[in-house]
Design an enzyme around this catalytic site. Structure first.
Site, PDB file in Angstrom:
ATOM      1  N   LYS A 225       0.833  -1.193   0.000  1.00  0.00           N
ATOM      2  CA  LYS A 225       0.000   0.000   0.000  1.00  0.00           C
ATOM      3  C   LYS A 225       0.881   1.262   0.000  1.00  0.00           C
ATOM      4  O   LYS A 225       2.095   1.185   0.215  1.00  0.00           O
ATOM      5  CB  LYS A 225      -0.948  -0.061   1.201  1.00  0.00           C
ATOM      6  CG  LYS A 225      -1.954  -1.239   1.112  1.00  0.00           C
ATOM      7  CD  LYS A 225      -2.950  -1.237   2.266  1.00  0.00           C
ATOM      8  CE  LYS A 225      -3.957  -2.373   2.127  1.00  0.00           C
ATOM      9  NZ  LYS A 225      -4.983  -2.350   3.221  1.00  0.00           N
TER      10      LYS A 225
ATOM     11  N   TYR B 201     -12.154  -2.370  -3.861  1.00  0.00           N
ATOM     12  CA  TYR B 201     -12.721  -2.545  -2.518  1.00  0.00           C
ATOM     13  C   TYR B 201     -14.255  -2.453  -2.532  1.00  0.00           C
ATOM     14  O   TYR B 201     -14.855  -2.098  -1.519  1.00  0.00           O
ATOM     15  CB  TYR B 201     -12.129  -1.505  -1.572  1.00  0.00           C
ATOM     16  CG  TYR B 201     -10.737  -1.865  -1.068  1.00  0.00           C
ATOM     17  CD1 TYR B 201     -10.527  -3.018  -0.320  1.00  0.00           C
ATOM     18  CD2 TYR B 201      -9.643  -1.047  -1.310  1.00  0.00           C
ATOM     19  CE1 TYR B 201      -9.265  -3.355   0.165  1.00  0.00           C
ATOM     20  CE2 TYR B 201      -8.374  -1.371  -0.832  1.00  0.00           C
ATOM     21  CZ  TYR B 201      -8.200  -2.531  -0.091  1.00  0.00           C
ATOM     22  OH  TYR B 201      -6.948  -2.860   0.389  1.00  0.00           O
TER      23      TYR B 201
ATOM     24  N   ASN C 181      -2.430  -0.025   6.808  1.00  0.00           N
ATOM     25  CA  ASN C 181      -1.826  -1.245   7.361  1.00  0.00           C
ATOM     26  C   ASN C 181      -0.847  -1.919   6.397  1.00  0.00           C
ATOM     27  O   ASN C 181      -0.583  -3.110   6.509  1.00  0.00           O
ATOM     28  CB  ASN C 181      -2.913  -2.203   7.859  1.00  0.00           C
ATOM     29  CG  ASN C 181      -3.874  -2.610   6.762  1.00  0.00           C
ATOM     30  OD1 ASN C 181      -3.724  -2.188   5.619  1.00  0.00           O
ATOM     31  ND2 ASN C 181      -4.852  -3.425   7.096  1.00  0.00           N
TER      32      ASN C 181
ATOM     33  N   HIS D 135      -1.834  -5.616   1.438  1.00  0.00           N
ATOM     34  CA  HIS D 135      -3.086  -6.328   1.159  1.00  0.00           C
ATOM     35  C   HIS D 135      -2.748  -7.733   0.702  1.00  0.00           C
ATOM     36  O   HIS D 135      -1.757  -7.933  -0.008  1.00  0.00           O
ATOM     37  CB  HIS D 135      -3.881  -5.622   0.041  1.00  0.00           C
ATOM     38  CG  HIS D 135      -4.991  -6.489  -0.484  1.00  0.00           C
ATOM     39  ND1 HIS D 135      -6.217  -6.568   0.142  1.00  0.00           N
ATOM     40  CD2 HIS D 135      -5.038  -7.374  -1.525  1.00  0.00           C
ATOM     41  CE1 HIS D 135      -6.974  -7.453  -0.509  1.00  0.00           C
ATOM     42  NE2 HIS D 135      -6.279  -7.944  -1.528  1.00  0.00           N
TER      43      HIS D 135
ATOM     44  N   GLU E 224      -9.050 -10.894  -7.919  1.00  0.00           N
ATOM     45  CA  GLU E 224      -8.147  -9.752  -7.712  1.00  0.00           C
ATOM     46  C   GLU E 224      -6.962  -9.793  -8.679  1.00  0.00           C
ATOM     47  O   GLU E 224      -6.495  -8.749  -9.140  1.00  0.00           O
ATOM     48  CB  GLU E 224      -7.655  -9.754  -6.260  1.00  0.00           C
ATOM     49  CG  GLU E 224      -8.785  -9.450  -5.272  1.00  0.00           C
ATOM     50  CD  GLU E 224      -8.344  -9.539  -3.813  1.00  0.00           C
ATOM     51  OE1 GLU E 224      -7.171  -9.866  -3.539  1.00  0.00           O
ATOM     52  OE2 GLU E 224      -9.192  -9.271  -2.940  1.00  0.00           O
TER      53      GLU E 224
HETATM   54  N1  UDP Z   1     -10.028  -1.261   7.166  1.00  0.00           N
HETATM   55  C1  UDP Z   1     -10.145  -0.120   7.966  1.00  0.00           C
HETATM   56  N2  UDP Z   1     -10.966  -0.187   9.061  1.00  0.00           N
HETATM   57  C2  UDP Z   1     -11.662  -1.311   9.405  1.00  0.00           C
HETATM   58  C3  UDP Z   1     -11.533  -2.442   8.604  1.00  0.00           C
HETATM   59  C4  UDP Z   1     -10.712  -2.390   7.475  1.00  0.00           C
HETATM   60  O1  UDP Z   1      -9.547   0.904   7.681  1.00  0.00           O
HETATM   61  O2  UDP Z   1     -12.381  -1.296  10.422  1.00  0.00           O
HETATM   62  C5  UDP Z   1      -9.179  -1.189   5.952  1.00  0.00           C
HETATM   63  C6  UDP Z   1      -7.810  -1.843   6.141  1.00  0.00           C
HETATM   64  O3  UDP Z   1      -6.874  -1.095   5.360  1.00  0.00           O
HETATM   65  C7  UDP Z   1      -8.036  -3.221   5.530  1.00  0.00           C
HETATM   66  C8  UDP Z   1      -8.980  -2.890   4.377  1.00  0.00           C
HETATM   67  O4  UDP Z   1      -9.829  -1.874   4.902  1.00  0.00           O
HETATM   68  O5  UDP Z   1      -6.822  -3.821   5.108  1.00  0.00           O
HETATM   69  C9  UDP Z   1      -9.819  -4.044   3.876  1.00  0.00           C
HETATM   70  O6  UDP Z   1     -10.452  -4.651   4.978  1.00  0.00           O
HETATM   71  P1  UDP Z   1     -10.556  -6.240   5.097  1.00  0.00           P
HETATM   72  O7  UDP Z   1     -11.504  -6.545   6.215  1.00  0.00           O
HETATM   73  O8  UDP Z   1     -10.856  -6.823   3.756  1.00  0.00           O
HETATM   74  O9  UDP Z   1      -9.099  -6.671   5.602  1.00  0.00           O
HETATM   75  P2  UDP Z   1      -7.845  -7.349   4.901  1.00  0.00           P
HETATM   76  O10 UDP Z   1      -8.347  -8.440   3.995  1.00  0.00           O
HETATM   77  O11 UDP Z   1      -7.122  -6.242   4.160  1.00  0.00           O
HETATM   78  O12 UDP Z   1      -7.005  -7.883   6.040  1.00  0.00           O
END
Ligand code: UDP
Length: 143
Positions: free
Chosen positions: A11, A51, A114, A117, A128
């Site tokens: 990211k 997303y 974070n 991805h 994806e």
């Molecule tokens: N995210 C966030 N707040 C939340 C949950 C998710 O900002 O409460 C963001 C975070 O960057 C995350 C992305 O949205 O990586 C996609 O969320 P997902 O639940 O799909 O998590 P991932 O698969 O990335 O671990």
């Protein structure tokens, strides 16, 4: 166990930290083979489409704004059980819960920022990977 592919994104904050090489080294030493990679500065439309499942959630606008704030590296990683092995080395979505030594523990700045991805299932990996790469951009090792 069959060979799988997963979609990985470094990211904008990971790219801004000049951590591309360090993170790629972790992928390779963990046994992943990189079979495709590109740097992109996502458009808002690309980020919203990627997303789409999160549209309407409270974090969606902040997530999209972050994902278009700078370039990302997008890659396809191949290994046995790639989807789950990659999720393991990424660490928990909320970096506050990420185990020491995971990518999110080391490179995340916040829940949204974070650092990385990774696809969460083989079905999402297929979708994806096709979102970012055409078949002729994927370069499997033949020897
Ligand atoms: N995210 C966030 N707040 C939340 C949950 C998710 O900002 O409460 C963001 C975070 O960057 C995350 C992305 O949205 O990586 C996609 O969320 P997902 O639940 O799909 O998590 P991932 O698969 O990335 O671990």
């Amino acid at each position: 166990m069959s060979i799988e592919r997963t979609l990985s994104i470094l990211k904008p904050n990971a790219v801004a930290k000049n951590a591309i090489g360090a993170i790629y080294a972790r992928f390779e030493s963990a046994g992943f083979t990189l079979v495709a990679a590109k740097m992109l500065h996502l458009t808002r439309e690309q980020a919203e489409g990627f997303y789409a499942e999160h549209q309407g959630k409270p974090f969606f606008d902040g997530l999209v704004g972050f994902m278009i704030s700078g370039p990302v590296m997008v890659q396809v990683l191949e290994s046995e059980n790639a989807v789950h092995r990659h999720r393991d080395i990424m660490g928990a979505t909320n970096p506050a819960n990420a185990l020491a030594g995971t990518l999110r523990a080391d490179y995340a700045d916040s829940f949204t920022e974070n650092a990385v991805h990774g696809s969460d299932s083989t079905e999402s990996a297929a979708r994806e990977i096709a979102y970012f790469f055409s078949d002729n951009e994927i370069c499997p090792r033949t020897r």
